[in-house]
Design an enzyme around this catalytic site. Structure first.
Site, PDB file in Angstrom:
ATOM      1  N   GLY A  41       0.167   1.838  -0.906  1.00 31.35           N
ATOM      2  CA  GLY A  41       0.392   1.261   0.412  1.00 31.35           C
ATOM      3  C   GLY A  41       1.900   1.112   0.669  1.00 31.35           C
ATOM      4  O   GLY A  41       2.595   2.108   0.720  1.00 31.35           O
ATOM      5  N   SER A 113       1.616   5.515  -6.326  1.00 32.54           N
ATOM      6  CA  SER A 113       2.474   5.484  -5.147  1.00 32.54           C
ATOM      7  C   SER A 113       3.201   4.132  -5.059  1.00 32.54           C
ATOM      8  O   SER A 113       3.930   3.764  -5.975  1.00 32.54           O
ATOM      9  CB  SER A 113       1.636   5.793  -3.898  1.00 32.54           C
ATOM     10  OG  SER A 113       2.452   5.991  -2.786  1.00 32.54           O
ATOM     11  N   TRP A 114       3.012   3.362  -3.962  1.00 33.70           N
ATOM     12  CA  TRP A 114       3.616   2.024  -3.902  1.00 33.70           C
ATOM     13  C   TRP A 114       3.227   1.208  -5.132  1.00 33.70           C
ATOM     14  O   TRP A 114       4.004   0.390  -5.627  1.00 33.70           O
ATOM     15  CB  TRP A 114       3.189   1.308  -2.624  1.00 33.70           C
ATOM     16  CG  TRP A 114       3.230  -0.193  -2.734  1.00 33.70           C
ATOM     17  CD1 TRP A 114       2.161  -1.032  -2.869  1.00 33.70           C
ATOM     18  CD2 TRP A 114       4.396  -1.029  -2.757  1.00 33.70           C
ATOM     19  NE1 TRP A 114       2.591  -2.345  -2.969  1.00 33.70           N
ATOM     20  CE2 TRP A 114       3.959  -2.364  -2.896  1.00 33.70           C
ATOM     21  CE3 TRP A 114       5.769  -0.772  -2.663  1.00 33.70           C
ATOM     22  CZ2 TRP A 114       4.839  -3.440  -2.954  1.00 33.70           C
ATOM     23  CZ3 TRP A 114       6.643  -1.846  -2.715  1.00 33.70           C
ATOM     24  CH2 TRP A 114       6.192  -3.156  -2.855  1.00 33.70           C
ATOM     25  N   ASP A 278       5.179  17.102  -3.791  1.00 36.71           N
ATOM     26  CA  ASP A 278       5.150  15.782  -3.161  1.00 36.71           C
ATOM     27  C   ASP A 278       6.385  15.650  -2.272  1.00 36.71           C
ATOM     28  O   ASP A 278       7.458  15.281  -2.735  1.00 36.71           O
ATOM     29  CB  ASP A 278       5.129  14.688  -4.237  1.00 36.71           C
ATOM     30  CG  ASP A 278       4.799  13.316  -3.675  1.00 36.71           C
ATOM     31  OD1 ASP A 278       5.068  13.094  -2.474  1.00 36.71           O
ATOM     32  OD2 ASP A 278       4.303  12.462  -4.426  1.00 36.71           O
ATOM     33  N   HIS A 306       1.339  14.560  -3.178  1.00 36.35           N
ATOM     34  CA  HIS A 306       1.167  13.115  -3.317  1.00 36.35           C
ATOM     35  C   HIS A 306      -0.303  12.715  -3.400  1.00 36.35           C
ATOM     36  O   HIS A 306      -0.631  11.700  -4.019  1.00 36.35           O
ATOM     37  CB  HIS A 306       1.822  12.408  -2.127  1.00 36.35           C
ATOM     38  CG  HIS A 306       2.102  10.952  -2.358  1.00 36.35           C
ATOM     39  ND1 HIS A 306       3.039  10.507  -3.266  1.00 36.35           N
ATOM     40  CD2 HIS A 306       1.557   9.838  -1.811  1.00 36.35           C
ATOM     41  CE1 HIS A 306       3.070   9.184  -3.264  1.00 36.35           C
ATOM     42  NE2 HIS A 306       2.168   8.751  -2.397  1.00 36.35           N
TER      43      HIS A 306
END
Length: 330
Positions: A41, A113-114, A278, A306
């Site tokens: 996120g 990711s985040w 990515d 990604h």
């Protein structure tokens, strides 16, 4: 492909203060190696599919939804939900409170990711609580990374990026281009739109944000079309609102802090899995991190971006199988 998909055997809502309740669930073997997943996120949610990366006979897997999203409350789609107490520091404290609540001494940390940014920040703050780290789609939320994702990569998608900018009212629209300026004003403008009292304004801004996110991953050879927009309207707004909130504040991290403090991870084995295609989170980020963290192995997956691929997920399963004992007593 993957391990069997099992259902959680325990779950609950943890009161973390400030009026926030964080949803958590545990699956797998109660006597297995403790592990925690940190979702992406900001503003995503834990996914049942992530469980298939973990052997349920060998792991005690903890999943949770970060403040304001998923099944945690209050939900950031509600403009009345105050984001003052939703910062990186609060999320790190929530993770520690959850670890203590579940009676875990040390756990393997899996971040996506985040979630890799948040996971690295947690591990650097509490290295004694982390047995190993596996990260995918690696980000450190440096200012240059944030600016690249919301401005720089527009060089590859100029038409879509222009629509992303033009979704902001002209009076708030910054005079920037993919090759010049900064995304900071744009992110702040979106943060204001996503807190607007008019639900239609919030929804339009969320769709514009997610349409841009989908454009960035649209060239991936094994990607999923419209992966960001393909969620319920409330989750769309929460995702976009929390992304704009965090990234307009530099994720409340000193710039380059996670790279600068990578030495705090010494002795913790890690695997960084990253797709070569990515575009949103270029390979330079995990490459730099691996150079600063000698205990980490970098695996570059040539057919992935990604959003992943079968080959990428295979590398993740192999890494997680390597860290778990053959049996709980092994």
């Amino acid at each position: 492909m993957g391990h069997p998909l099992v259902e959680p055997y325990d779950q609950g809502m943890l009161d973390v203060g400030d009026g926030h309740l964080v949803h958590w669930e545990v699956s797998g073997n109660p006597d297995g190696l403790p592990a925690v997943t940190v979702h992406g996120g900001p503003g995503g949610s834990s996914s049942p599919g992530t469980r298939r990366l973990f052997d349920p006979a060998r792991y005690r897997l903890v999943q949770f939804d970060q403040r304001g999203c998923g099944r945690s409350t209050p939900h950031a789609s509600d403009p009345a939900a105050d984001l003052r107490h939703n910062t990186t520091g609060h999320l790190l404290a929530d993770m520690e409170r959850l670890r203590e609540h579940l009676g875990v001494d040390r756990w393997l940390l899996f971040g996506n990711s985040w979630g890799s940014t948040l996971g690295l920040a947690y591990a650097q703050r509490h290295p004694q609580r982390v047995s190993a780290i596996v990260l995918v789609g690696v980000t450190m939320s440096r200012r240059c990374e944030i600016d690249w994702l919301y401005r720089g990569v527009g060089r590859f998608f100029p038409e879509q990026w222009r629509r992303f900018v033009d979704a902001v009212p002209a009076a708030d629209r910054p005079a920037i281009a993919p090759g010049r300026g900064s995304a900071a004003e744009l992110l702040a403008a979106y943060a204001r739109l996503l807190e607007h009292p008019d639900a239609q304004v919030r929804q339009r801004a969320a769709v514009a944000w997610l349409t841009w996110e989908d454009a960035v991953v649209s060239l991936e050879p094994h990607g999923t079309p419209d992966i960001y927009r393909d969620q319920p309207p409330d989750d769309q707004v929460a995702f976009a609102r929390l992304c704009a909130h965090y990234f307009s504040h530099g994720a409340w991290l000193d710039d380059d802090a996670l790279l600068r403090d990578a030495h705090r991870l010494a002795g913790i084995p890690g695997v960084l899995v990253h797709g070569r295609f990515d575009l949103g989170a270029p390979l330079e980020t995990p490459w730099s991190l691996a150079r600063a963290w000698p205990d980490a192995e970098l695996i570059v997956v040539d057919d992935s971006g990604h959003t992943g691929s079968d080959a990428l997920r295979g590398h993740l399963r192999a890494a997680l199988d390597r860290f778990a004992p053959v049996s709980p007593a092994g």
